[in-house]
Design a protein around this motif. Structure first.
Motif, PDB file in Angstrom:
ATOM      1  N   ASP A 123     -16.211  27.408  -1.037  1.00 50.36           N
ATOM      2  CA  ASP A 123     -16.835  27.913   0.230  1.00 50.36           C
ATOM      3  C   ASP A 123     -15.352  28.406   1.151  1.00 50.36           C
ATOM      4  N   ALA A 124     -14.542  27.629   0.744  1.00 49.32           N
ATOM      5  CA  ALA A 124     -13.071  28.502   1.829  1.00 49.32           C
ATOM      6  C   ALA A 124     -13.144  30.260   1.786  1.00 49.32           C
ATOM      7  N   ARG A 181     -15.705  31.725   1.340  1.00 51.86           N
ATOM      8  CA  ARG A 181     -16.686  32.443   1.834  1.00 51.86           C
ATOM      9  C   ARG A 181     -16.667  32.377   3.523  1.00 51.86           C
ATOM     10  N   ALA A 182     -16.005  31.812   3.958  1.00 53.97           N
ATOM     11  CA  ALA A 182     -15.945  31.213   4.683  1.00 53.97           C
ATOM     12  C   ALA A 182     -14.819  32.387   5.622  1.00 53.97           C
ATOM     13  N   GLY A 183     -13.802  33.303   5.306  1.00 54.08           N
ATOM     14  CA  GLY A 183     -12.502  34.094   5.715  1.00 54.08           C
ATOM     15  C   GLY A 183     -11.943  34.189   4.509  1.00 54.08           C
TER      16      GLY A 183
END
Ligand SMILES: Cc1cc2nc3c(=O)[nH]c(=O)nc-3n(C[C@H](O)[C@H](O)[C@H](O)COP(=O)(O)O)c2cc1C
Length: 238
Positions: free
Chosen positions: A79-80, A82-84
């Motif tokens: 998730d981290a 993909r988030a940036g």
């Protein structure tokens, strides 16, 4: 030249056991879902702790994640990412800003071999993102290890840590298990602190995937060139 040095890896059975073990360990980037007994992981760490360390300081600290903890960590890490991806920063410098020779060529040769094996071209941004995500899934290995070190320690402790990590990889190999050492996990320090309660005074050095390799995968069968002894050694006798 020592005749043993000239032999190819196909002659592994002619080497002493320890050389065979060292030369047969290869980084694997794809694992089967075959479970690994946690007692085996404890045995591996119990052997690895005999690594030498400066004045016996033993700077290692490990977090072993399996089951639900592994799911939690890998989900949060992906998730981290993909988030940036650009927001993720390592806790220590991996490489110089500008890589020079001979390391630049070795680096690009390796990257291109890995890309070919994974079927991902340099220009394929989506494919490259997917392959980095697999790093944060421990390449599907059932066991993930996270290595931290007290950040007040100095460079010498990194040498000790390397000995410890190599011991883990060899003790695993001796039990039919394979590994991928992964400095990339240092990029996920905030996630790992949140999920595993790693304190700020511990630097996240690396992670490791541990499991039974899926040797049907092309990336697990790469042939990497290792430089000759004469290229990195000066034998001085007078
Ligand atoms: C300190 C260290 C950090 C590494 N970090 C990563 C990593 O983050 N991801 C990865 O896929 N491989 C990583 N590797 C594996 C190397 O790419 C691999 O050792 C190298 O290409 C040589 O391949 P071999 O281990 O099969 O001989 C790391 C290896 C070491 C020693």
């Amino acid at each position: 030249m020592n005749s043993a040095i000239q032999k190819g890896e196909s002659d592994l059975q002619n080497y002493p056991f320890i050389d065979e073990l060292i030369m047969s360990r290869r980084t694997k980037r794809g694992f089967l879902d075959t479970p690994v007994n946690i007692e085996t992981v404890k045995e591996i760490l119990s052997a690895a702790k005999y690594a030498p360390s400066s004045s016996n300081t033993q700077p290692w600290r490990c977090y072993v994640v399996t089951g639900a903890a592994r799911e939690r960590v890998t989900t949060a890490a992906v998730d981290a990412f993909r988030a940036g991806p650009e927001l993720l920063a390592p806790e220590y410098a991996f490489f110089p800003d500008k890589m020079h020779e001979p390391y630049a060529s070795r680096f690009t040769t390796f990257r291109s071999l890995l890309g070919d094996a994974q079927g991902v071209h340099r220009s394929d941004k989506v494919g490259r993102m997917r392959d980095v995500e697999r790093q944060f899934l421990f390449f599907d290995a059932p066991v993930g290890l996270i290595f931290t070190m007290d950040r007040r320690l100095e460079w010498a402790s990194f040498i000790c840590y390397g000995c410890f990590i190599q011991n883990i990889m060899l003790a695993a190999k001796g039990r039919g298990l394979d590994t991928c050492p992964q400095q990339i996990w240092s990029l996920q320090a905030p996630v790992l602190r949140a999920e595993l309660g790693i304190p700020q005074d511990e630097m996240v050095i690396a992670g490791m995937s541990l499991g039974y390799a899926d040797n049907s995968m092309a990336e697990n069968n790469m042939s990497l060139h290792k430089v000759q002894v004469e290229e990195f050694t000066s034998f001085i006798d007078a």
